[in-house]
Motif scaffolding. Structure first.
Motif, PDB file in Angstrom:
ATOM      1  N   UNK A 151       0.825  -1.191   0.152  1.00 40.97           N
ATOM      2  CA  UNK A 151      -0.096  -0.056   0.033  1.00 40.97           C
ATOM      3  C   UNK A 151       0.800   1.122  -0.016  1.00 40.97           C
ATOM      4  N   UNK A 152       0.599   2.097  -1.112  1.00 37.87           N
ATOM      5  CA  UNK A 152       1.483   3.306  -1.016  1.00 37.87           C
ATOM      6  C   UNK A 152       0.778   4.689  -0.574  1.00 37.87           C
ATOM      7  N   UNK A 153       1.330   5.280   0.399  1.00 36.83           N
ATOM      8  CA  UNK A 153       0.663   6.419   0.932  1.00 36.83           C
ATOM      9  C   UNK A 153       1.445   7.527   0.556  1.00 36.83           C
ATOM     10  N   UNK A 154       0.862   7.991  -0.754  1.00 40.09           N
ATOM     11  CA  UNK A 154       1.465   9.118  -1.384  1.00 40.09           C
ATOM     12  C   UNK A 154       0.351  10.250  -1.655  1.00 40.09           C
ATOM     13  N   UNK A 155       0.637  11.094  -2.692  1.00 38.47           N
ATOM     14  CA  UNK A 155      -0.741  12.055  -2.682  1.00 38.47           C
ATOM     15  C   UNK A 155      -1.949  11.138  -3.236  1.00 38.47           C
ATOM     16  N   UNK A 156      -2.035   9.962  -3.444  1.00 42.18           N
ATOM     17  CA  UNK A 156      -3.082   9.002  -3.497  1.00 42.18           C
ATOM     18  C   UNK A 156      -2.593   7.903  -2.672  1.00 42.18           C
ATOM     19  N   UNK A 157      -3.644   7.120  -2.124  1.00 45.71           N
ATOM     20  CA  UNK A 157      -3.405   6.058  -1.735  1.00 45.71           C
ATOM     21  C   UNK A 157      -3.793   4.859  -2.538  1.00 45.71           C
ATOM     22  N   UNK A 158      -2.831   3.955  -3.033  1.00 49.24           N
ATOM     23  CA  UNK A 158      -2.941   3.032  -3.985  1.00 49.24           C
ATOM     24  C   UNK A 158      -2.319   1.558  -3.352  1.00 49.24           C
ATOM     25  N   UNK A 159      -3.175   0.584  -3.901  1.00 47.87           N
ATOM     26  CA  UNK A 159      -2.479  -0.940  -3.642  1.00 47.87           C
ATOM     27  C   UNK A 159      -2.164  -1.509  -4.632  1.00 47.87           C
ATOM     28  N   UNK A 160      -1.029  -2.149  -4.683  1.00 49.90           N
ATOM     29  CA  UNK A 160      -0.683  -2.951  -5.892  1.00 49.90           C
ATOM     30  C   UNK A 160      -0.514  -4.262  -5.256  1.00 49.90           C
ATOM     31  N   UNK A 161      -1.127  -5.210  -5.970  1.00 48.65           N
ATOM     32  CA  UNK A 161      -1.337  -6.889  -5.351  1.00 48.65           C
ATOM     33  C   UNK A 161      -1.174  -7.842  -6.620  1.00 48.65           C
ATOM     34  N   UNK A 162      -0.554  -9.051  -6.179  1.00 45.47           N
ATOM     35  CA  UNK A 162      -0.573 -10.027  -6.951  1.00 45.47           C
ATOM     36  C   UNK A 162      -0.865 -11.262  -6.011  1.00 45.47           C
ATOM     37  N   UNK A 163      -1.774 -12.282  -6.783  1.00 44.96           N
ATOM     38  CA  UNK A 163      -1.934 -13.300  -6.091  1.00 44.96           C
ATOM     39  C   UNK A 163      -1.474 -14.557  -6.920  1.00 44.96           C
ATOM     40  N   UNK A 164      -0.432 -14.111  -7.854  1.00 48.34           N
ATOM     41  CA  UNK A 164       0.211 -15.094  -8.613  1.00 48.34           C
ATOM     42  C   UNK A 164      -0.252 -15.096  -9.904  1.00 48.34           C
ATOM     43  N   UNK A 165      -1.299 -14.108 -10.438  1.00 51.73           N
ATOM     44  CA  UNK A 165      -2.043 -14.149 -11.689  1.00 51.73           C
ATOM     45  C   UNK A 165      -2.016 -12.807 -12.326  1.00 51.73           C
ATOM     46  N   UNK A 166      -0.791 -12.204 -12.280  1.00 51.45           N
ATOM     47  CA  UNK A 166      -0.548 -10.859 -12.740  1.00 51.45           C
ATOM     48  C   UNK A 166      -0.713  -9.849 -11.683  1.00 51.45           C
ATOM     49  N   UNK A 167      -0.191  -8.538 -11.972  1.00 52.75           N
ATOM     50  CA  UNK A 167      -0.236  -7.486 -11.117  1.00 52.75           C
ATOM     51  C   UNK A 167      -1.137  -6.240 -11.367  1.00 52.75           C
ATOM     52  N   UNK A 168      -1.740  -5.991 -10.402  1.00 53.92           N
ATOM     53  CA  UNK A 168      -2.860  -5.025 -10.287  1.00 53.92           C
ATOM     54  C   UNK A 168      -3.150  -3.899  -9.648  1.00 53.92           C
ATOM     55  N   UNK A 169      -3.441  -2.765 -10.195  1.00 52.33           N
ATOM     56  CA  UNK A 169      -3.558  -1.598  -9.291  1.00 52.33           C
ATOM     57  C   UNK A 169      -4.771  -1.178  -8.881  1.00 52.33           C
TER      58      UNK A 169
END
Ligand code: AFP
Length: 316
Positions: A151-169
């Motif tokens: 989880x990135x706490x920047x100007x926006x808060x975003x989560x980048x995740x993978x459960x082994x099937x690609x990377x999604x934001x």
């Protein structure tokens, strides 16, 4: 690929629905959504909390900031009562945390509750890093992870995740829920940005030659001092290389295998990139203690391969 309902754009799909409709295991979905919930409290602490020192120090004698300790407690609490965790290893804790309340113990996690916390008081972006394994053992090679996220706490808060099937934001909306922003992020093309950690004067010959070759080929320097924002830049810009190499006075570099390197290497590899300690794949490292460090070169495959080549030549 998850489809949107009538009147809804694809990008109004929230995290839980996306994971569910992507067929992600229910208990794994629960862990990821609990981290999403925890991040709401961590944001609040970052925005309004006490930026001072906690008066305590961690295993390495590093002063703990109030925010580190608070973020650590927030995550531990959410996962302790999730009903699906066996053990937790936190960068802020000396010992492994056993879950003592009722749980099916299906998963265990290693996490860095607030990486780069020293950057908050200069108002730079920081992040939470999570590494997930099936079963009750986190002291194993990163290739056995079943999921990783930050989880990135920047100007926006975003989560980048993978459960082994690609990377999604995903990005946090005004209701503090995470909505899908983009799926299947892939690194490609020649390297345009590089993030060199550690004192340059302590770079060994091979690493120095590698850094110079990047500069001579017009690669731009982008280094924030925060691992999460620096890796996020490489993923979202779809190219680049981050390195915190072995240094003349610290052959292990600085970053930790369990809490920082394994989860980021999992994400970068899922996006078609690579992560190496200069000699071997980060995800093949068999950690022998919870706080093991390793050098890292992570980013597009070509750049990591070039770094390994310079280090091989250095060693002759
Ligand atoms: P802190 O958590 O002590 O701020 O360190 C941040 C970090 O672990 C990682 O996020 C950075 O990439 C790296 O250390 C920065 O290290 P330098 O301060 O030596 O550049």
């Amino acid at each position: 690929m998850v489809s949107a309902e009538r009147g809804q754009t694809k990008f109004q799909i929230n995290l839980r629905r996306y994971l569910r409709e992507s067929g992600v295991d229910r208990d794994l979905t629960r862990i990821i959504c609990e981290i999403a919930n925890a991040s709401k409290y961590i944001i609040n602490a970052i925005r309004t909390g006490d930026l001072g020192v906690a008066g305590t120090s961690n295993l390495y004698g590093e002063q703990q900031l109030a925010l580190d300790v608070l973020s650590d407690r927030i995550i531990q609490k959410r996962l302790m009562y999730s009903g699906v965790i066996a053990k937790m290893a936190s960068e802020e804790m000396d010992e492994i945390i056993e879950v003592t309340v009722p749980t099916n113990g299906r998963y265990s996690i290693a996490f860095d509750p607030l990486d780069g916390s020293s950057l908050v008081d200069v108002n730079l972006a920081v992040g939470t890093i999570i590494s997930i394994y099936e079963g009750d053992n986190v002291l194993q090679p990163g290739r056995n992870q079943v999921a990783a996220l930050y989880v990135l706490y920047g100007p926006r808060t975003t989560m980048v995740v993978s459960t082994g099937n690609g990377v999604h934001e995903f990005a946090m909306n005004q209701l503090m829920e995470f909505d899908l922003v983009q799926e299947n992020i892939r690194l490609d093309g020649p390297v345009k940005i590089y993030s060199p950690g550690g004192l340059r004067s302590k770079y060994t010959e091979g690493t120095e030659k590698f850094a110079r070759s990047l500069e001579e080929s017009g690669t731009k320097l982008r280094y924030s001092g925060g691992f999460v924002p620096d890796i996020n830049q490489i993923l979202i810009k779809r190219n680049g290389i981050f390195m915190y190499p072995h240094l003349k006075d610290s052959p292990e570099g600085k970053l930790r295998v369990l809490y920082e390197l394994n989860p980021m290497a999992f994400l970068i590899e899922q996006a078609g990139g690579a992560a190496s300690d200069g000699k071997q794949r980060i995800l093949d490292i068999q950690p022998d203690n919870f706080h093991q460090r390793a050098p890292v070169f992570i980013g597009t495959k070509e750049a990591v391969a070039l770094a390994e080549q310079y280090i091989r030549e250095e060693e002759g």
